[in-house]
Design a protein around this motif. Structure first.
Motif, PDB file in Angstrom:
ATOM      1  N   GLY A 166       0.795  -1.214   0.000  1.00 30.31           N
ATOM      2  CA  GLY A 166       0.000   0.000   0.000  1.00 30.31           C
ATOM      3  C   GLY A 166       0.831   1.269   0.000  1.00 30.31           C
ATOM      4  N   HIS A 167       0.145   2.380  -0.006  1.00 29.88           N
ATOM      5  CA  HIS A 167       0.770   3.698  -0.005  1.00 29.88           C
ATOM      6  C   HIS A 167      -0.022   4.616   0.920  1.00 29.88           C
ATOM      7  N   GLY A 168       0.620   5.680   1.344  1.00 30.55           N
ATOM      8  CA  GLY A 168      -0.077   6.690   2.133  1.00 30.55           C
ATOM      9  C   GLY A 168      -0.765   6.107   3.348  1.00 30.55           C
ATOM     10  N   SER A 169      -2.041   6.487   3.521  1.00 31.75           N
ATOM     11  CA  SER A 169      -2.791   6.032   4.696  1.00 31.75           C
ATOM     12  C   SER A 169      -3.079   4.534   4.649  1.00 31.75           C
ATOM     13  N   GLY A 170      -2.961   3.912   3.458  1.00 33.18           N
ATOM     14  CA  GLY A 170      -3.274   2.498   3.320  1.00 33.18           C
ATOM     15  C   GLY A 170      -2.096   1.560   3.535  1.00 33.18           C
ATOM     16  N   TYR A 171      -0.916   2.110   3.780  1.00 38.43           N
ATOM     17  CA  TYR A 171       0.256   1.254   3.950  1.00 38.43           C
ATOM     18  C   TYR A 171       0.275   0.613   5.331  1.00 38.43           C
ATOM     19  N   LEU A 172       0.669  -0.652   5.368  1.00 36.61           N
ATOM     20  CA  LEU A 172       0.853  -1.369   6.633  1.00 36.61           C
ATOM     21  C   LEU A 172       2.306  -1.802   6.740  1.00 36.61           C
ATOM     22  N   PRO A 173       3.033  -1.374   7.760  1.00 33.86           N
ATOM     23  CA  PRO A 173       4.435  -1.794   7.886  1.00 33.86           C
ATOM     24  C   PRO A 173       4.536  -3.293   8.135  1.00 33.86           C
ATOM     25  N   TRP A 174       5.630  -3.883   7.660  1.00 34.79           N
ATOM     26  CA  TRP A 174       5.824  -5.313   7.870  1.00 34.79           C
ATOM     27  C   TRP A 174       5.958  -5.633   9.354  1.00 34.79           C
ATOM     28  N   LEU A 175       6.663  -4.787  10.071  1.00 34.42           N
ATOM     29  CA  LEU A 175       6.836  -4.966  11.510  1.00 34.42           C
ATOM     30  C   LEU A 175       6.207  -3.798  12.245  1.00 34.42           C
ATOM     31  N   THR A 176       5.537  -4.088  13.334  1.00 32.69           N
ATOM     32  CA  THR A 176       5.013  -3.060  14.215  1.00 32.69           C
ATOM     33  C   THR A 176       5.693  -3.214  15.576  1.00 32.69           C
ATOM     34  N   ILE A 177       5.427  -2.277  16.467  1.00 29.74           N
ATOM     35  CA  ILE A 177       6.077  -2.366  17.779  1.00 29.74           C
ATOM     36  C   ILE A 177       5.585  -3.579  18.564  1.00 29.74           C
ATOM     37  N   ARG A 178       4.480  -4.168  18.145  1.00 31.26           N
ATOM     38  CA  ARG A 178       3.994  -5.384  18.812  1.00 31.26           C
ATOM     39  C   ARG A 178       4.769  -6.625  18.388  1.00 31.26           C
ATOM     40  N   ASP A 179       5.479  -6.517  17.260  1.00 30.21           N
ATOM     41  CA  ASP A 179       6.156  -7.686  16.706  1.00 30.21           C
ATOM     42  C   ASP A 179       7.582  -7.851  17.208  1.00 30.21           C
ATOM     43  N   VAL A 180       8.073  -6.888  17.977  1.00 28.17           N
ATOM     44  CA  VAL A 180       9.458  -6.970  18.445  1.00 28.17           C
ATOM     45  C   VAL A 180       9.500  -6.728  19.942  1.00 28.17           C
ATOM     46  N   SER A 181      10.576  -7.191  20.557  1.00 30.37           N
ATOM     47  CA  SER A 181      10.741  -6.945  21.989  1.00 30.37           C
ATOM     48  C   SER A 181      10.982  -5.460  22.193  1.00 30.37           C
ATOM     49  N   SER A 182      10.446  -4.924  23.274  1.00 25.29           N
ATOM     50  CA  SER A 182      10.556  -3.487  23.522  1.00 25.29           C
ATOM     51  C   SER A 182      11.474  -3.217  24.699  1.00 25.29           C
ATOM     52  N   ARG A 183      12.389  -2.285  24.495  1.00 29.74           N
ATOM     53  CA  ARG A 183      13.238  -1.818  25.600  1.00 29.74           C
ATOM     54  C   ARG A 183      12.931  -0.352  25.874  1.00 29.74           C
ATOM     55  N   GLY A 184      11.725   0.069  25.553  1.00 33.20           N
ATOM     56  CA  GLY A 184      11.352   1.455  25.740  1.00 33.20           C
ATOM     57  C   GLY A 184      11.817   2.359  24.611  1.00 33.20           C
ATOM     58  N   LEU A 185      12.351   1.760  23.537  1.00 34.51           N
ATOM     59  CA  LEU A 185      12.890   2.545  22.434  1.00 34.51           C
ATOM     60  C   LEU A 185      11.941   2.619  21.250  1.00 34.51           C
ATOM     61  N   SER A 186      10.976   1.708  21.188  1.00 39.13           N
ATOM     62  CA  SER A 186      10.035   1.711  20.077  1.00 39.13           C
ATOM     63  C   SER A 186       8.861   2.635  20.406  1.00 39.13           C
ATOM     64  N   THR A 187       8.265   3.179  19.353  1.00 37.04           N
ATOM     65  CA  THR A 187       7.184   4.130  19.573  1.00 37.04           C
ATOM     66  C   THR A 187       6.314   4.226  18.344  1.00 37.04           C
ATOM     67  N   ARG A 188       5.151   4.861  18.513  1.00 34.83           N
ATOM     68  CA  ARG A 188       4.231   5.105  17.406  1.00 34.83           C
ATOM     69  C   ARG A 188       3.991   6.602  17.297  1.00 34.83           C
ATOM     70  N   GLU A 189       3.721   7.060  16.092  1.00 32.00           N
ATOM     71  CA  GLU A 189       3.465   8.486  15.880  1.00 32.00           C
ATOM     72  C   GLU A 189       2.513   8.642  14.700  1.00 32.00           C
TER      73      GLU A 189
END
Length: 278
Positions: A24-47
């Motif tokens: 997809g493109h623009g508002s319809g794009y979905l990233p392959w990885l989201t912050i739910r898919d990786v271990s978090s050390r407080g460095l991942s974020t959403r915006e």
């Protein structure tokens, strides 16, 4: 609490593809990885993105800083993060280069490689696609990191696309910090207590305060709050809104210090257009 690292299996790759990940493109794009898919050390974020109108997922603070610079650039029209490369093609490249392909640490199966950013850039010759990987400079001293980057570089080169590495040395820290400060104030709807009419009053009051007294920005904003009977902080939020929308033009390559006066050029055309649309 840290999120559990999830494994990548052929079944999971198939499911993620069906979900539209990496498409997809623009508002319809979905990233392959989201912050739910990786271990978090407080460095991942959403915006929430200005340009795309969707939530972006960043796996490091360096990625987030780079994103802010892309948001501010008028030439950038689309931003896609965590962009997947076809597994069969990266496996073939790895074999050809005699480099071990990245694998899932738990299943030991080949993992889908991703490029941190794929961006659309408007140029005189049209829209160009550019791929950028974001790395700390110290990480480029790792032989293994360079091997994986070579697989990625080769794939993009064979697509005829512009690929490059961005380190902290290429990201202007003051610009990233300033965009971060104004980012959530771009949309007037995020401050329901500030109507377009009040916005105009605040902007006028702030301009007078700073023109006449050269007050520190925070003092000028608080004075306008008191004059208009507003909640403390309202006028400072409007400052962020005006800068984010380029109604006020400031030096974005110098960190904005609310304890100091702020040099502003008012974009009268934009301010008037904002008033007319309201």
């Amino acid at each position: 609490m840290a999120k559990r690292k999830r494994t990548t299996t052929p079944a999971k790759i198939e499911r993620m593809t069906r979900e539209g990940r990496g498409q997809g493109h623009g508002s319809g794009y979905l990233p392959w990885l989201t912050i739910r898919d990786v271990s978090s050390r407080g460095l991942s974020t959403r915006e929430l993105g200005w340009k795309t109108g969707r939530v972006h997922h960043f796996l490091s603070q360096l990625e987030l800083k780079y994103f802010y610079t892309l948001e501010w650039s008028p030439a950038v029209t689309d931003i896609r993060e965590q962009y997947p490369l076809p597994l069969d093609q990266t496996l073939e490249i790895a074999g050809r280069l005699q480099i071990k392909h990245p694998t899932d640490p738990k299943t030991k199966e080949a993992a889908v490689m991703t490029t941190d950013f794929v961006i659309d850039v408007c140029t005189a010759g049209g829209t160009e696609l550019r791929a950028r990987t974001v790395k700390m400079a110290k990480d480029l001293n790792s032989r293994r990191a360079l091997e994986k980057l070579e697989i990625e570089r080769t794939w993009w080169q064979e697509q005829g696309m512009d690929w490059g590495i961005v380190t902290e040395n290429e990201i202007p820290e003051p610009l990233a910090a300033n965009v971060r400060w104004v980012h959530k104030a771009r949309d007037l709807s995020s401050a329901p207590d500030i109507s377009p009419h009040i916005l105009g009053q605040i902007e006028h009051g702030l301009s007078k305060q700073m023109e006449r007294r050269r007050n520190p920005l925070a003092h000028a904003a608080l004075a306008v709050d008191e004059q208009l009977g507003l909640e403390p902080g309202s006028s400072l939020w409007v400052v962020r809104h005006l800068i984010a929308n380029r109604y006020w033009l400031v030096d974005m390559n110098t960190v904005i210090d609310t304890g100091k006066p702020l040099a502003v050029t008012r974009s009268y055309m934009k301010i008037n257009q904002a008033g007319d649309s309201a």
